[in-house]
Write a protein that holds these residues in place. Sequence first.
Motif, PDB file in Angstrom:
ATOM      1  N   ALA A 143      17.682  10.080   5.841  1.00 23.51           N
ATOM      2  CA  ALA A 143      16.731   9.144   4.895  1.00 23.51           C
ATOM      3  C   ALA A 143      15.627   9.976   4.431  1.00 23.51           C
ATOM      4  CB  ALA A 143      16.335   8.015   5.992  1.00 23.51           C
TER       5      ALA A 143
ATOM      6  N   ILE B 238      14.746   9.941   0.464  1.00 19.44           N
ATOM      7  CA  ILE B 238      14.023   9.430  -0.332  1.00 19.44           C
ATOM      8  C   ILE B 238      13.276  10.459  -0.985  1.00 19.44           C
ATOM      9  CG2 ILE B 238      13.642   7.284   1.104  1.00 19.44           C
ATOM     10  CD1 ILE B 238      10.987   8.688   2.206  1.00 19.44           C
ATOM     11  N   LYS B 239      13.537  11.918  -1.020  1.00 18.53           N
ATOM     12  CA  LYS B 239      12.820  12.945  -1.754  1.00 18.53           C
ATOM     13  C   LYS B 239      13.520  12.587  -3.113  1.00 18.53           C
ATOM     14  CE  LYS B 239      12.165  16.252   2.020  1.00 18.53           C
ATOM     15  NZ  LYS B 239      12.795  17.514   2.763  1.00 18.53           N
TER      16      LYS B 239
ATOM     17  N   PHE C  13      12.502   4.221  -4.297  1.00 17.62           N
ATOM     18  CA  PHE C  13      13.177   3.912  -2.958  1.00 17.62           C
ATOM     19  C   PHE C  13      12.622   2.394  -2.691  1.00 17.62           C
ATOM     20  CE2 PHE C  13       9.819   6.419  -1.274  1.00 17.62           C
ATOM     21  CZ  PHE C  13       9.725   5.639  -0.271  1.00 17.62           C
ATOM     22  N   ALA C  14      11.307   2.385  -3.008  1.00 18.63           N
ATOM     23  CA  ALA C  14      10.698   1.220  -2.660  1.00 18.63           C
ATOM     24  C   ALA C  14      11.154  -0.115  -3.639  1.00 18.63           C
ATOM     25  CB  ALA C  14       9.236   1.219  -2.685  1.00 18.63           C
ATOM     26  N   GLU C  15      11.204   0.184  -4.796  1.00 16.30           N
ATOM     27  CA  GLU C  15      11.641  -0.899  -5.596  1.00 16.30           C
ATOM     28  C   GLU C  15      13.245  -1.189  -5.410  1.00 16.30           C
ATOM     29  OE1 GLU C  15      10.301  -2.552  -7.519  1.00 16.30           O
ATOM     30  OE2 GLU C  15      11.705  -3.532  -9.180  1.00 16.30           O
TER      31      GLU C  15
ATOM     32  N   ASN D 289      14.517  -0.942  -2.299  1.00 16.71           N
ATOM     33  CA  ASN D 289      14.331  -1.888  -1.226  1.00 16.71           C
ATOM     34  C   ASN D 289      14.183  -3.202  -1.520  1.00 16.71           C
ATOM     35  OD1 ASN D 289      14.690  -1.030   1.790  1.00 16.71           O
ATOM     36  ND2 ASN D 289      13.584   0.798   0.759  1.00 16.71           N
ATOM     37  N   ARG D 290      13.171  -3.427  -2.231  1.00 19.68           N
ATOM     38  CA  ARG D 290      12.870  -4.797  -3.072  1.00 19.68           C
ATOM     39  C   ARG D 290      13.947  -5.575  -3.756  1.00 19.68           C
ATOM     40  NH1 ARG D 290       9.167  -7.303  -5.459  1.00 19.68           N
ATOM     41  NH2 ARG D 290      10.031  -6.776  -7.720  1.00 19.68           N
TER      42      ARG D 290
END
Lengths: 307, 307
Positions: B161, B165-166, B171-173, B175-176
């Motif tokens: 991971a 994520i680099k 990646f946060a969006e 996840n959202r």
Amino acid sequence: MLRGMNDVGVLVHANPDGDCLGSGYALCLIMRSIGKRARVLCSDVPGKKFTDIFSVHDTEQFEPASYVSVDVAAPSLLGKYDALAEKVSLCVDHHATNSRYALASLVEPEAAATAELIYLIGKELGTDITEDIATALYIGILTDTGCFQFSNTTPRTHIIAAELIKKVKDFAELNRVFFAVKSKQRLMLECSVAENMRYYCGDRIAVIAVSRKLREETGLPESELDGLAPIPCRVEGVEIGVTIREKEDGTWRASVRTATYADASAICAAFGGGGHIRAAGCTLSGDMLAAEKSIVAQCERELNRTK
Amino acid sequence: MLRGMNDVGVLVHANPDGDCLGSGYALCLIMRSIGKRARVLCSDVPGKKFTDIFSVHDTEQFEPASYVSVDVAAPSLLGKYDALAEKVSLCVDHHATNSRYALASLVEPEAAATAELIYLIGKELGTDITEDIATALYIGILTDTGCFQFSNTTPRTHIIAAELIKKVKDFAELNRVFFAVKSKQRLMLECSVAENMRYYCGDRIAVIAVSRKLREETGLPESELDGLAPIPCRVEGVEIGVTIREKEDGTWRASVRTATYADASAICAAFGGGGHIRAAGCTLSGDMLAAEKSIVAQCERELNRTK
């Protein structure tokens, strides 16, 4: 600096969360590993989930000779211990807004959690990262990254997590207990607030209100009402989620969350509060409708500013 | 083996999830990076969230000369493509129950997601892990680890991971969008099923039922009804959570989740189903009460066996 200290009081912020407590207790264990006495000082009694895990480390009662604060951005956040702010030798924190009140500050806003910095301090001091230390730091990281889902998570966060879960006996159970499991009453409360959520600005703003009356109806203790704040932003299209909760003195504590572009700290700054771009807080006055109206107006201004 | 293939059909399982689709599309992109043609074959049309992300990679239409299956434990899970099972040269999977139907199998039950194995294959083949490949693999890992919260997560999962994520732009969006955000109707449905949850065995078993009638009332498409299964086990004290959902033919699809010790696959095996120890599925017949009664009886047997 830490090596030169003895009898260390580790200050964490009032209304404590997983990151300040995890960081605080981990730092105590790290200080003990290098032969110091250390204990956590917190203005409020933490919730049961935390005391279940951490109270076992409250083994030493003594008058601190030195103070370190962790995850405390400003003296006012120390609550009843705010007068100790001027005695803080070292502050370890990840809030960009840190007011640099300490003699020395290790503030790294790129750190997803203060726990990341405590981990690095532990490594620097040569401390063996025991199960207890790993558990405390893991809880800190989970809390502030929303279980690795928030944008503050970095490759380093995952690399530290890889090390920590080697030591945490049952990290999945910890995730379950801290972030997934809730009581029946809490589930019913969440359903109730979700079903009664109010929407504004074409559903781009959503507001949850928890009055003292509602809380009394659910029979839940104050501490069980935390963590409702992310609910509004879980609805498609909502950019700003606001949760207002009535305090004992009749004022309202507002927690603001934003989804992708709005600045929560700008909204809360208008009411003398602060925080991060995606999560911030402030206090509102007036009755429920007045409190809600004032913060919704500020949210609208933020939406107009950013879009 | 992969280097020797041309015109590769990548088979994923019916009723596709994030891990089989993420693994499948990532493998296609990896095969293309070494000069092959590749496309995903899936018995069912994936949900909109997936097609939004992955349909851009459906660029090549051709008759496959070789088949690779990913995340497919048995031929029956191929749905309408089940006859192709005997043509599968290589199966990449992480289910311990894999029936070894392929000519060659890379089955690693310790892998949290098949996506982990595809990542390692990509590295082995010297493929540059592009943003598209990283995004697909990240979705696979998030799906099968419950965003790093399930016990199948390993240090390797976090280390992979950290690399992914680099490359994943936001990646946060992701996840959202994939795990946090839901439509208003979906939120109302979740509240409705939670409020109507039935408890058995001193609240150690909890059951959610979604009838065709309830689905019609919410106006949600079939694909929007996925993912209710974790809800029952989020209630304190519930060890076995069961979600039954009425299918078009009047039978019931049951999803069983267990919290800490009961074996979900043992419960489902009694009805000809299967899966993992913490998550399994099967099909039940009869009306709602009969379906619920039969699986609750099996859950009780499992509780008596294990405690």
